[in-house]
Every structure is written in C-alpha cells, then in structure tokens.
Design a protein around this motif. Sequence first.
Motif, mmCIF file in Angstrom:
data_model
loop_
_atom_site.group_PDB
_atom_site.id
_atom_site.type_symbol
_atom_site.label_atom_id
_atom_site.label_comp_id
_atom_site.label_asym_id
_atom_site.label_seq_id
_atom_site.Cartn_x
_atom_site.Cartn_y
_atom_site.Cartn_z
ATOM 1 N N LEU A 191 0.834 -1.209 0.000
ATOM 2 C CA LEU A 191 0.000 0.000 0.000
ATOM 3 C C LEU A 191 0.868 1.259 0.000
ATOM 4 O O LEU A 191 0.626 2.185 -0.775
ATOM 5 C CB LEU A 191 -0.944 -0.001 1.205
ATOM 6 C CG LEU A 191 -1.786 1.256 1.393
ATOM 7 C CD1 LEU A 191 -2.799 1.395 0.266
ATOM 8 C CD2 LEU A 191 -2.491 1.220 2.734
ATOM 9 N N VAL B 125 0.863 4.019 -3.019
ATOM 10 C CA VAL B 125 0.511 5.420 -2.776
ATOM 11 C C VAL B 125 1.636 6.337 -3.251
ATOM 12 O O VAL B 125 1.394 7.329 -3.945
ATOM 13 C CB VAL B 125 0.182 5.644 -1.280
ATOM 14 C CG1 VAL B 125 0.132 7.119 -0.938
ATOM 15 C CG2 VAL B 125 -1.132 4.974 -0.924
ATOM 16 N N TYR C 65 0.757 8.591 -6.533
ATOM 17 C CA TYR C 65 0.618 10.024 -6.279
ATOM 18 C C TYR C 65 1.865 10.813 -6.631
ATOM 19 O O TYR C 65 1.778 12.011 -6.898
ATOM 20 C CB TYR C 65 0.168 10.277 -4.844
ATOM 21 C CG TYR C 65 -1.279 9.911 -4.717
ATOM 22 C CD1 TYR C 65 -2.253 10.684 -5.321
ATOM 23 C CD2 TYR C 65 -1.673 8.748 -4.064
ATOM 24 C CE1 TYR C 65 -3.581 10.331 -5.264
ATOM 25 C CE2 TYR C 65 -2.994 8.385 -3.994
ATOM 26 C CZ TYR C 65 -3.941 9.181 -4.597
ATOM 27 O OH TYR C 65 -5.253 8.814 -4.553
ATOM 28 N N GLU D 214 -11.144 9.132 -2.160
ATOM 29 C CA GLU D 214 -9.737 8.763 -2.019
ATOM 30 C C GLU D 214 -9.382 8.382 -0.580
ATOM 31 O O GLU D 214 -8.649 7.426 -0.347
ATOM 32 C CB GLU D 214 -8.843 9.909 -2.481
ATOM 33 C CG GLU D 214 -7.376 9.572 -2.403
ATOM 34 C CD GLU D 214 -7.030 8.324 -3.186
ATOM 35 O OE1 GLU D 214 -6.189 7.557 -2.697
ATOM 36 O OE2 GLU D 214 -7.582 8.104 -4.254
ATOM 37 N N ASP E 132 -10.807 4.987 0.171
ATOM 38 C CA ASP E 132 -10.032 3.976 -0.541
ATOM 39 C C ASP E 132 -8.698 3.719 0.154
ATOM 40 O O ASP E 132 -8.349 2.568 0.427
ATOM 41 C CB ASP E 132 -9.784 4.420 -1.986
ATOM 42 C CG ASP E 132 -8.880 3.451 -2.732
ATOM 43 O OD1 ASP E 132 -9.339 2.321 -3.004
ATOM 44 O OD2 ASP E 132 -7.727 3.809 -3.013
ATOM 45 N N THR E 133 -7.951 4.765 0.436
ATOM 46 C CA THR E 133 -6.607 4.613 0.991
ATOM 47 C C THR E 133 -6.617 4.092 2.421
ATOM 48 O O THR E 133 -5.725 3.337 2.805
ATOM 49 C CB THR E 133 -5.853 5.952 0.927
ATOM 50 O OG1 THR E 133 -5.822 6.393 -0.440
ATOM 51 C CG2 THR E 133 -4.430 5.816 1.423
ATOM 52 N N LEU E 134 -7.604 4.475 3.200
ATOM 53 C CA LEU E 134 -7.609 4.089 4.613
ATOM 54 C C LEU E 134 -8.386 2.815 4.917
ATOM 55 O O LEU E 134 -8.118 2.174 5.939
ATOM 56 C CB LEU E 134 -8.166 5.238 5.458
ATOM 57 C CG LEU E 134 -7.353 6.526 5.407
ATOM 58 C CD1 LEU E 134 -8.048 7.623 6.214
ATOM 59 C CD2 LEU E 134 -5.937 6.304 5.917
ATOM 60 N N ARG F 299 -8.636 -0.229 0.151
ATOM 61 C CA ARG F 299 -7.401 -0.766 -0.434
ATOM 62 C C ARG F 299 -6.608 -1.605 0.566
ATOM 63 O O ARG F 299 -6.179 -2.716 0.219
ATOM 64 C CB ARG F 299 -6.550 0.369 -1.020
ATOM 65 C CG ARG F 299 -5.443 -0.121 -1.927
ATOM 66 C CD ARG F 299 -4.965 1.000 -2.841
ATOM 67 N NE ARG F 299 -6.017 1.537 -3.659
ATOM 68 C CZ ARG F 299 -6.347 1.095 -4.868
ATOM 69 N NH1 ARG F 299 -5.670 0.110 -5.400
ATOM 70 N NH2 ARG F 299 -7.325 1.635 -5.545
ATOM 71 N N LYS G 286 -5.148 -5.292 -5.529
ATOM 72 C CA LYS G 286 -5.100 -4.006 -6.226
ATOM 73 C C LYS G 286 -6.227 -3.896 -7.238
ATOM 74 O O LYS G 286 -6.902 -2.872 -7.320
ATOM 75 C CB LYS G 286 -3.749 -3.842 -6.933
ATOM 76 C CG LYS G 286 -3.640 -2.490 -7.649
ATOM 77 C CD LYS G 286 -2.748 -2.570 -8.846
ATOM 78 C CE LYS G 286 -2.573 -1.279 -9.594
ATOM 79 N NZ LYS G 286 -3.705 -0.409 -9.710
ATOM 80 N N ASP H 276 -9.137 -1.225 -7.096
ATOM 81 C CA ASP H 276 -9.277 -0.295 -8.221
ATOM 82 C C ASP H 276 -10.697 -0.307 -8.778
ATOM 83 O O ASP H 276 -11.237 0.747 -9.137
ATOM 84 C CB ASP H 276 -8.292 -0.631 -9.345
ATOM 85 C CG ASP H 276 -6.881 -0.148 -9.057
ATOM 86 O OD1 ASP H 276 -6.679 0.593 -8.074
ATOM 87 O OD2 ASP H 276 -5.969 -0.527 -9.823
ATOM 88 N N PHE I 254 -12.771 1.640 -6.350
ATOM 89 C CA PHE I 254 -12.365 3.040 -6.367
ATOM 90 C C PHE I 254 -12.854 3.763 -7.615
ATOM 91 O O PHE I 254 -13.492 4.815 -7.536
ATOM 92 C CB PHE I 254 -10.843 3.133 -6.268
ATOM 93 C CG PHE I 254 -10.314 4.521 -6.428
ATOM 94 C CD1 PHE I 254 -10.483 5.462 -5.426
ATOM 95 C CD2 PHE I 254 -9.650 4.910 -7.581
ATOM 96 C CE1 PHE I 254 -10.000 6.749 -5.562
ATOM 97 C CE2 PHE I 254 -9.167 6.185 -7.722
ATOM 98 C CZ PHE I 254 -9.339 7.111 -6.717
#
Length: 159
Positions: A56, A60, A64, A99, A102-104, A107, A129, A133, A136
């Motif tokens: 992860l 990221v 990003y 986002e 998704d990130t916290l 994902r 992933k 995705d 997301f």
Amino acid sequence: MTTIEITDAGAVRRGPVFWVCRHLPGEIAGTAALVLAGLGVTVWTDAPVTIALAGLAGAVIGFYGVLAITIYSEHSIAAHGRDRRGALALLMAEFGPVEFVDTLIVRPAALMLGVWMAPEPIWGLLAGKIAADLVFYAAVAKSHSTRGSHAARGRQTVP
C-alpha cells in the motif's frame, strides 16, 4: 511560441481518453511500487498484514508521485508564470472523499485479503489491487457523474 489560454474551465469536457492518459502512468508506477515494496518485505516476514501495508505504501508513493508531477505540470502551463501553489489543492481535490475511504479502508483490506488468500504474495497483491481499483474507479465515476449533473442543473436558467 505556443501559449495555452483557459477561458472557462467549466466548458472543458473531459472524456475517457483524458482520464486514461492522466492516470495510466500513475497506475503503472503505483503497481510497480506496490509489487516491489510488497515483495521487498518478504525478505523479513511472511505476515500478510505487513506485506499488504508495505505494498500500500509503495502504491501510494508511486501513484501520487506521478500524479503530482502531472497536475503540477498542467497547472504550471495553465498558470503561465502566475502563482502555482494551487497545484497541491488540485491534487487533494482530484478524487475528493472517495480517495480517503479507498486509501484508509478499502485498499488495505483488499490487499490484506488478497495476500492472505493467494498462494504467492505477488498474486495476492495484484488481485487486491484490481479489486480495490474496481471499487475506487466505480465510486469516482459515480462521484464525477453526480457532480456533473449538479453543475448542469446549476447552469440552467429559469424562464
């Protein structure tokens, strides 16, 4: 010398080709970093949580990092010598609250589940992933279509 002038940001239509061109390089970099970081920690541990979280972090940073460069470049061209600090705000607002969820949540859970269920960490990372995705980009597409319909209704004039 060619100059770009943006007169009405609301008039710009952004179709699928724009989004693919904008996000594909970040997706490639993020996937490569996900695999490298996830497999890199297998030298020290075989814990699915650690492998997934390392993956992860790599994803990221890879995604990003490329997206930040892309947005900064676009903003620099549009600003044409004016203040470029708005690029960070554009990066933060690119996907909105989707986002953060998704990130916290999504994902990390998908990556952990993938690594835990797959016989090899690489396949678990890639399966996680892809699953993340799908969730997301479905949420982002829904968010953008909802935002677009609200903007269209706001531009309508009352007779």
